[in-house]
Scaffold this active site. Structure first.
Site, PDB file in Angstrom:
ATOM      1  N   ASP A 131      -6.446  -6.938   4.156  1.00 24.83           N
ATOM      2  CA  ASP A 131      -7.574  -6.269   3.508  1.00 24.83           C
ATOM      3  C   ASP A 131      -8.492  -7.311   2.871  1.00 24.83           C
ATOM      4  O   ASP A 131      -9.709  -7.297   3.050  1.00 24.83           O
ATOM      5  CB  ASP A 131      -7.046  -5.296   2.445  1.00 24.83           C
ATOM      6  CG  ASP A 131      -8.168  -4.557   1.741  1.00 24.83           C
ATOM      7  OD1 ASP A 131      -9.092  -4.099   2.429  1.00 24.83           O
ATOM      8  OD2 ASP A 131      -8.115  -4.454   0.498  1.00 24.83           O
ATOM      9  N   TYR A 133       0.824  -1.213   0.000  1.00 26.43           N
ATOM     10  CA  TYR A 133       0.000   0.000   0.000  1.00 26.43           C
ATOM     11  C   TYR A 133       0.861   1.266   0.000  1.00 26.43           C
ATOM     12  O   TYR A 133       0.446   2.302  -0.508  1.00 26.43           O
ATOM     13  CB  TYR A 133      -0.893   0.038   1.244  1.00 26.43           C
ATOM     14  CG  TYR A 133      -2.230  -0.634   1.093  1.00 26.43           C
ATOM     15  CD1 TYR A 133      -2.328  -1.980   0.766  1.00 26.43           C
ATOM     16  CD2 TYR A 133      -3.408   0.076   1.304  1.00 26.43           C
ATOM     17  CE1 TYR A 133      -3.556  -2.591   0.651  1.00 26.43           C
ATOM     18  CE2 TYR A 133      -4.644  -0.534   1.188  1.00 26.43           C
ATOM     19  CZ  TYR A 133      -4.709  -1.867   0.865  1.00 26.43           C
ATOM     20  OH  TYR A 133      -5.932  -2.472   0.746  1.00 26.43           O
ATOM     21  N   ASP A 192     -12.321  -9.022   4.352  1.00 25.61           N
ATOM     22  CA  ASP A 192     -13.591  -8.921   3.615  1.00 25.61           C
ATOM     23  C   ASP A 192     -14.206 -10.304   3.453  1.00 25.61           C
ATOM     24  O   ASP A 192     -15.420 -10.488   3.581  1.00 25.61           O
ATOM     25  CB  ASP A 192     -13.378  -8.311   2.214  1.00 25.61           C
ATOM     26  CG  ASP A 192     -13.721  -6.821   2.182  1.00 25.61           C
ATOM     27  OD1 ASP A 192     -13.463  -6.143   3.196  1.00 25.61           O
ATOM     28  OD2 ASP A 192     -14.235  -6.353   1.153  1.00 25.61           O
ATOM     29  N   ASP A 235      -3.258 -18.105  -0.084  1.00 22.93           N
ATOM     30  CA  ASP A 235      -4.198 -18.809  -0.977  1.00 22.93           C
ATOM     31  C   ASP A 235      -4.890 -19.943  -0.228  1.00 22.93           C
ATOM     32  O   ASP A 235      -6.108 -20.118  -0.299  1.00 22.93           O
ATOM     33  CB  ASP A 235      -3.506 -19.299  -2.260  1.00 22.93           C
ATOM     34  CG  ASP A 235      -2.200 -20.030  -2.012  1.00 22.93           C
ATOM     35  OD1 ASP A 235      -1.681 -19.988  -0.876  1.00 22.93           O
ATOM     36  OD2 ASP A 235      -1.684 -20.655  -2.961  1.00 22.93           O
ATOM     37  N   LYS A 264       2.733 -15.288   2.168  1.00 19.81           N
ATOM     38  CA  LYS A 264       2.990 -16.019   0.922  1.00 19.81           C
ATOM     39  C   LYS A 264       4.501 -16.256   0.878  1.00 19.81           C
ATOM     40  O   LYS A 264       5.209 -15.812  -0.035  1.00 19.81           O
ATOM     41  CB  LYS A 264       2.489 -15.170  -0.269  1.00 19.81           C
ATOM     42  CG  LYS A 264       2.525 -15.876  -1.612  1.00 19.81           C
ATOM     43  CD  LYS A 264       1.471 -16.963  -1.783  1.00 19.81           C
ATOM     44  CE  LYS A 264       1.675 -17.698  -3.095  1.00 19.81           C
ATOM     45  NZ  LYS A 264       0.812 -18.875  -3.250  1.00 19.81           N
TER      46      LYS A 264
END
Ligand code: IPM
Ligand code: MG
Length: 363
Positions: free
Chosen positions: A246, A145, A250, A222, A190
């Site tokens: 983020d 970000y 959600d 994943d 990851k």
């Protein structure tokens, strides 16, 4: 807690932001009346609303008002006019990112609890939701970000950089939370591909020695995204980077039936920021149909951080009762939905009707 005064800076933002924040203020005022606290509200602009008025998504006086407040309550940021214009150089989201950075809010805490009465509304089978109760610690001021951005006519890049101290300070909060809860912590990354994720693992692994009682597990993002659907109850405290947090939050938020139920707090410095996890939902703006409960529950987190435990419990009970009575907006109640403001009034009414005793609140 004896009557106290708190300065709260209100950033309604864009889309449904103003509507949901107004209901949260209504509830906060009711708590103030009942428990003899004075909440002083100062409105400031942020996001697309601020760009329209001043050209700047985070005007200086907004930042100043946030820095000098006891807490900041934010609605939502985002506007389709900018989403659909990749060439816009000034964007609403820049206001929120700069605010997080300037206030030093490096940890975003997103608790995911499921109200029993909403379980049947989930897209998942009810039995999968048995025992779901987790909290996501999302890093908020670093990573992709905030890394350097580059753009040419034919290419673009966003740098994902993390420093050890940035990982350590949020991991510390997550370990401490794990100690207060089930003493388990899951790092989502990851690390099979990304160097920055390998640094997360190295730092978190080194910290295990300080928290020998906490059992730490590691999942690739994943896999975690899949596990969140097939067995969400396995998660308790999660810690992860800005971008993965983020996305996974959600995903986690809809387990309970609606994104409109998930609150958050952002911490790291003296001033904390409270905001719903959902976005600005522009399609619903101005229609009085948005679910205000995520913002109202964000106020619950604020009260708890103020040390107003009884007040926070009272608010939480009122929301639970609203849910139980199916006094809900259309995302959760298809047949007889209430409007956004009716849900706010309902929560406030329940708080008014609950009496106080020396031993706390009774119905
Ligand atoms: C969130 C939002 C923001 C983010 C946007 C509005 C910049 O999606 O708080 O989750 O990506 O952090
Ligand atoms: Mg988001």
């Amino acid at each position: 807690m004896a009557g106290s005064t708190k300065q709260i800076t209100i950033l309604m933002g864009d889309g449904i932001g103003p509507e949901v924040v107004k209901q949260a203020i209504r509830v906060l005022k009711r708590i103030g009346e009942k428990y003899n606290h004075t909440f002083v509200f100062t409105d400031r602009l942020i996001g697309a609303a601020a760009i329209d008025a001043t050209g700047d998504p985070l005007p200086d006086d907004t930042l100043e008002a946030c820095k000098s407040a006891d807490a900041v309550l934010l609605g939502a940021i985002g506007d389709p006019r900018f989403d659909n214009n990749p060439n816009a150089t000034v964007r609403p989201e820049q206001g929120l990112l700069k605010l997080r950075k300037e206030l030093g809010l490096y940890a975003n805490i997103r608790p995911v609890k499921i109200f029993d009465h909403l379980r049947h509304l989930s897209v998942l089978k009810e039995h999968v939701l048995e025992g779901v109760d987790m909290v996501i610690y999302r890093e908020l001021t670093g990573g992709i970000y905030f890394g350097e951005k580059e753009k040419t006519a034919t290419s673009a890049s966003d740098l994902c950089i993390y420093h050890d101290y940035e990982i350590e300070r949020i991991a510390k909060l997550a370990f401490e939370e794990a100690m207060r809860r089930k003493k388990t912590l899951c790092l989502i990354d990851k690390a099979n591909v990304l160097e920055s994720s390998r640094l997360w693992r190295t730092v978190v692994r080194a910290m295990c020695a300080d928290y020998p009682e906490v059992e730490v597990s590691y999942l690739f993002i994943d896999n975690a995204a899949m596990q969140m659907i097939i067995n969400p109850a396995q998660f308790d405290v999660i810690v992860t980077s800005n971008m993965f947090g983020d996305i996974i939050s959600d995903e986690a938020s809809v387990l309970g039936g609606s994104l409109g139920m998930l609150p958050s707090s952002s911490v790291g410095s003296e001033v904390r920021l409270y905001e719903p996890v959902h976005g600005s939902y522009p399609q619903a703006a101005g229609k009085d149909i948005a679910n205000p409960l995520a913002t109202i529950l964000s106020v619950e987190m604020m009260l708890r951080d103020f040390g107003m435990t009884e007040e926070a419990d009272d608010l939480m009970n009122a929301v639970a009762q609203c849910v139980e009575n199916q006094q809900l907006t259309q995302d959760l109640e298809k047949v007889n939905p209430l409007s956004c403001s009716q849900v706010g009034m309902q929560v406030a009414d329940i708080i008014l009707k609950r009496k106080m005793t020396n031993y706390g609140v009774i119905i």
